[in-house]
Design a protein around this motif. Structure first.
Motif, PDB file in Angstrom:
ATOM      1  N   LEU A   1       0.826  -1.214   0.000  1.00 20.51           N
ATOM      2  CA  LEU A   1       0.000   0.000   0.000  1.00 20.51           C
ATOM      3  C   LEU A   1       0.856   1.257   0.000  1.00 20.51           C
ATOM      4  N   VAL A   2       1.881   1.249   0.845  1.00 22.51           N
ATOM      5  CA  VAL A   2       2.788   2.402   0.918  1.00 22.51           C
ATOM      6  C   VAL A   2       3.488   2.610  -0.412  1.00 22.51           C
ATOM      7  N   LEU A   3       3.980   1.507  -0.970  1.00 24.18           N
ATOM      8  CA  LEU A   3       4.670   1.612  -2.255  1.00 24.18           C
ATOM      9  C   LEU A   3       3.714   2.090  -3.349  1.00 24.18           C
ATOM     10  N   GLY A   4       2.459   1.566  -3.265  1.00 27.97           N
ATOM     11  CA  GLY A   4       1.467   1.987  -4.261  1.00 27.97           C
ATOM     12  C   GLY A   4       1.170   3.467  -4.173  1.00 27.97           C
ATOM     13  N   ASN A   5       0.985   3.957  -2.937  1.00 24.68           N
ATOM     14  CA  ASN A   5       0.729   5.381  -2.748  1.00 24.68           C
ATOM     15  C   ASN A   5       1.928   6.222  -3.171  1.00 24.68           C
ATOM     16  N   LEU A   6       3.118   5.703  -2.839  1.00 27.55           N
ATOM     17  CA  LEU A   6       4.332   6.422  -3.213  1.00 27.55           C
ATOM     18  C   LEU A   6       4.466   6.488  -4.724  1.00 27.55           C
ATOM     19  N   PHE A   7       4.182   5.351  -5.379  1.00 29.77           N
ATOM     20  CA  PHE A   7       4.253   5.306  -6.841  1.00 29.77           C
ATOM     21  C   PHE A   7       3.251   6.283  -7.455  1.00 29.77           C
ATOM     22  N   SER A   8       2.043   6.276  -6.875  1.00 27.15           N
ATOM     23  CA  SER A   8       1.014   7.183  -7.377  1.00 27.15           C
ATOM     24  C   SER A   8       1.417   8.638  -7.170  1.00 27.15           C
ATOM     25  N   TYR A   9       2.007   8.914  -6.011  1.00 33.24           N
ATOM     26  CA  TYR A   9       2.455  10.274  -5.702  1.00 33.24           C
ATOM     27  C   TYR A   9       3.534  10.721  -6.683  1.00 33.24           C
ATOM     28  N   LEU A  10       4.534   9.826  -6.891  1.00 31.82           N
ATOM     29  CA  LEU A  10       5.625  10.169  -7.795  1.00 31.82           C
ATOM     30  C   LEU A  10       5.126  10.334  -9.229  1.00 31.82           C
ATOM     31  N   LYS A  11       4.179   9.463  -9.592  1.00 31.26           N
ATOM     32  CA  LYS A  11       3.611   9.540 -10.928  1.00 31.26           C
ATOM     33  C   LYS A  11       2.897  10.879 -11.134  1.00 31.26           C
ATOM     34  N   ASN A  12       2.036  11.254 -10.150  1.00 33.31           N
ATOM     35  CA  ASN A  12       1.290  12.502 -10.260  1.00 33.31           C
ATOM     36  C   ASN A  12       2.189  13.719 -10.129  1.00 33.31           C
ATOM     37  N   LYS A  13       3.243  13.556  -9.307  1.00 35.63           N
ATOM     38  CA  LYS A  13       4.164  14.671  -9.101  1.00 35.63           C
ATOM     39  C   LYS A  13       4.862  15.036 -10.402  1.00 35.63           C
ATOM     40  N   ASN A  14       5.209  14.038 -11.180  1.00 37.72           N
ATOM     41  CA  ASN A  14       5.914  14.266 -12.424  1.00 37.72           C
ATOM     42  C   ASN A  14       4.965  14.474 -13.614  1.00 37.72           C
ATOM     43  N   LYS A  15       3.655  14.330 -13.353  1.00 38.67           N
ATOM     44  CA  LYS A  15       2.670  14.440 -14.421  1.00 38.67           C
ATOM     45  C   LYS A  15       2.422  15.909 -14.758  1.00 38.67           C
ATOM     46  N   THR A  16       2.259  16.198 -16.019  1.00 37.19           N
ATOM     47  CA  THR A  16       1.976  17.559 -16.466  1.00 37.19           C
ATOM     48  C   THR A  16       0.483  17.702 -16.744  1.00 37.19           C
ATOM     49  N   TYR A  17      -0.117  18.769 -16.155  1.00 38.97           N
ATOM     50  CA  TYR A  17      -1.549  18.997 -16.333  1.00 38.97           C
ATOM     51  C   TYR A  17      -1.749  20.250 -17.191  1.00 38.97           C
ATOM     52  N   ASN A  18      -2.287  20.048 -18.370  1.00 33.60           N
ATOM     53  CA  ASN A  18      -2.540  21.167 -19.285  1.00 33.60           C
ATOM     54  C   ASN A  18      -4.023  21.510 -19.379  1.00 33.60           C
ATOM     55  N   SER A  19      -4.882  20.590 -18.973  1.00 34.08           N
ATOM     56  CA  SER A  19      -6.314  20.847 -19.007  1.00 34.08           C
ATOM     57  C   SER A  19      -6.997  19.973 -17.978  1.00 34.08           C
ATOM     58  N   ILE A  20      -8.298  20.208 -17.793  1.00 33.19           N
ATOM     59  CA  ILE A  20      -9.062  19.449 -16.812  1.00 33.19           C
ATOM     60  C   ILE A  20      -9.124  17.967 -17.187  1.00 33.19           C
ATOM     61  N   ASN A  21      -8.990  17.675 -18.472  1.00 38.37           N
ATOM     62  CA  ASN A  21      -9.057  16.282 -18.931  1.00 38.37           C
ATOM     63  C   ASN A  21      -7.828  15.475 -18.548  1.00 38.37           C
ATOM     64  N   ASP A  22      -6.758  16.150 -18.146  1.00 40.91           N
ATOM     65  CA  ASP A  22      -5.542  15.439 -17.755  1.00 40.91           C
ATOM     66  C   ASP A  22      -5.660  14.804 -16.381  1.00 40.91           C
ATOM     67  N   PHE A  23      -6.680  15.193 -15.597  1.00 43.25           N
ATOM     68  CA  PHE A  23      -6.895  14.587 -14.283  1.00 43.25           C
ATOM     69  C   PHE A  23      -7.734  13.321 -14.449  1.00 43.25           C
ATOM     70  N   ASP A  24      -7.245  12.220 -13.892  1.00 47.65           N
ATOM     71  CA  ASP A  24      -7.936  10.942 -14.047  1.00 47.65           C
ATOM     72  C   ASP A  24      -9.119  10.797 -13.102  1.00 47.65           C
ATOM     73  N   SER A  25      -9.153  11.578 -12.019  1.00 51.74           N
ATOM     74  CA  SER A  25     -10.216  11.433 -11.029  1.00 51.74           C
ATOM     75  C   SER A  25     -10.404  12.732 -10.263  1.00 51.74           C
ATOM     76  N   ILE A  26     -11.539  12.824  -9.548  1.00 48.93           N
ATOM     77  CA  ILE A  26     -11.788  13.970  -8.668  1.00 48.93           C
ATOM     78  C   ILE A  26     -10.725  14.015  -7.572  1.00 48.93           C
ATOM     79  N   LYS A  27     -10.364  12.868  -7.058  1.00 45.87           N
ATOM     80  CA  LYS A  27      -9.334  12.788  -6.009  1.00 45.87           C
ATOM     81  C   LYS A  27      -8.033  13.417  -6.484  1.00 45.87           C
TER      82      LYS A  27
END
Length: 504
Positions: A20-46
């Motif tokens: 779980l920790v690794l999964g959250n960390l992976f998700s955090y790192l993934k989102n941290k490095n993710k570029t958001y150019n529009s509202i459609n780039d967000f996969d979820s409300i969360k």
């Protein structure tokens, strides 16, 4: 054997936690490095709300009709800080972004801050919201902050010298009991006493406002006369209770029984009424009933019977507004922004049978359709509007925008036509002559002839001339035509393909 089973269970739990920790960390790192150019780039409300600093909790199907989901989260900051600054922009940013993502009505619930946001997504994808069932949530928070930190306006001790003002106060402001002199003219709700140096507005048989103009002789307050600069007045009277410098420099003081305002060398006085508890109880009962039955017409009828001393009352097919500056509230219906009652800091007593200003201060709970503007005094706002309007009226900025024939101006006068009352009002630009008005029927337009002479036509009657110095009108020529004036040149009036020469 039992110990071995316990060990296996512990190991399994540890593995799950690590994953779980690794999964959250992976998700955090993934989102941290993710570029958001529009509202459609967000996969979820969360992912969306956490990106903007909120703490996401969960999403549930809404139990309230008209809403699809309840989104539980903790906003990134409190709605207002200790200094009274609201975070409206950051809240609205989250609300609108989630609304674009949802494309359906939903609620955002912050249980930690006791906030429920109802969000309405319209067919054209525009978004409206209310917080805790209040349209003006942030404005009300700011007003509550003002109420908590500024409980009472400062009252000044100023010695009244004017015998006229003393007489008005002694006679309880009842107009018929006071000898004010010989009236010069009446216009725009005021009676002008030019030789005496003041003008009076009366509402419901009591003087509402007396303005000492620049030709008043003698002191109004000890050491204070008309024509004085506001800086000099502040040196004598101290720090003002009210100040505004946005359009016109105006200062004001609250005394024990009057308000006194100073602007453009004039002194404007309003009475300060004592609180009537019995009347307030009746008002609270009326407003309580309104919230129950929504019968606005009956409410307005009963309100004006209880309180006939309103300063303005505008009623149209789908809109109504009524102001009570001395009582500190105004009512609006048909206005989507503030449909209900707005309270100012000079309001006292109960709003409903169960809720008073003191309850609002203590419990921070408002009745529905109630809005707060507690950083403002409605008497001051009314005076501010009057003074600013007078400056603009005497020397308007956009003469070209005036309808032809409904406005005229010389170097000394500005003239306006009121279509509702069929009245031309003549304003002395530099206030060196009395203002006045004339009532006309079937008028076809007014034009400048000289600095003090104006001409106008009356259909099926003739051509008239007005001498503003003398405040008199007289007929120049009989005519049963339309009498529409086209222009005035070289003392000749051109109208209906005719002309009339004026000998000055």
């Amino acid at each position: 054997m039992k110990k071995k089973k316990k060990l296996i269970i512990i190991i399994i739990c540890i593995v799950i936690i690590v994953f779980l920790v690794l999964g959250n960390l992976f998700s955090y790192l993934k989102n941290k490095n993710k570029t958001y150019n529009s509202i459609n780039d967000f996969d979820s409300i969360k992912e969306l709300v956490e990106y903007y600093g909120c703490d996401y909790k969960t999403t549930k199907n809404s139990s309230e009709d008209g809403f699809s989901k309840d989104i539980y989260l903790s906003f990134m900051t409190n709605p207002i800080d200790e200094d009274g600054n609201t975070n409206k922009d950051s809240y609205e940013n989250i609300i609108k972004l989630v609304g674009i993502k949802m494309l359906d009505n939903f609620k955002i619930i912050d249980e930690d801050r006791n906030i429920t946001v109802k969000v309405y997504v319209n067919e054209d994808k525009t978004i409206n919201y209310i917080i805790n069932d209040m349209n003006n949530y942030f404005e009300n928070l700011k007003s509550l902050h003002t109420l908590n930190n500024n409980n009472e306006e400062k009252t000044s001790n100023i010695n009244i010298v004017s015998k006229e003002l003393k007489s008005i106060i002694d006679k309880d402001w009842i107009r018929k009991n006071i000898n004010l002199g010989e009236k010069t003219s009446s216009y725009e709700n005021y009676d002008l006493y030019w030789d005496e140096g003041y003008k009076i507005r009366t509402i419901n048989n009591k003087i509402y406002n007396i303005i000492f103009i620049k030709n008043y002789q003698g002191e109004v307050f000890q050491g204070i006369t008309v024509g004085m600069e506001n800086d000099k007045i502040k040196q004598i009277l101290g720090t003002p209770t009210y100040e505004d410098y946005s359009e016109i420099e105006i200062i004001g003081y609250k005394l024990e029984n009057i308000y006194a305002f100073f602007s453009d060398g004039e002194i404007s006085i309003y009475r300060l009424d004592e609180f009537n508890e019995e009347e307030n109880k009746k008002f609270a009962s009326l407003f309580t009933k309104l919230l129950e039955d929504k019968d606005y017409n009956t409410f307005l009828t009963n309100l004006t019977e209880l309180y006939p001393d309103y300063s303005s009352y505008t009623q149209e097919t789908d809109y109504a507004n009524i102001k009570y500056p001395l009582r500190g509230f105004e009512i609006s219906f048909g206005n989507n922004i503030k449909n209900g009652i707005t309270l100012y800091n000079n309001f006292k007593g109960n709003i409903t049978e169960d809720i008073s200003i003191d309850n609002i201060k203590k419990d921070k709970v408002l009745p529905s359709n109630t809005y707060l503007n507690l950083e403002r005094n409605l008497v001051f706002d009314d005076e501010l509007s009057r003074a600013n309007e007078e400056i603009i009226t005497r020397d308007p900025y956009d003469i070209e925008e005036m309808d032809k024939g409904k406005f005229a101006q010389s170097e000394e006068y500005s003239v306006y036509f009121n279509e509702v009352y069929n009245v031309y009002t003549f304003y002395s630009i530099n206030k060196s002559n009395p203002d006045f008005e004339i009532r006309v029927q079937n008028v076809t337009g007014i034009y400048k002839l000289t600095n003090n002479l104006f001409v106008y036509g009356v259909a099926n009657d003739g051509i008239y001339i007005v001498d503003a110095y003398r405040m008199q009108k007289s007929k120049l020529k009989d005519d049963d035509g339309q009498c529409i004036i086209d222009k005035v040149e070289d003392n000749i009036i051109y109208y209906d393909d005719k002309m009339v020469q004026i000998n000055l």
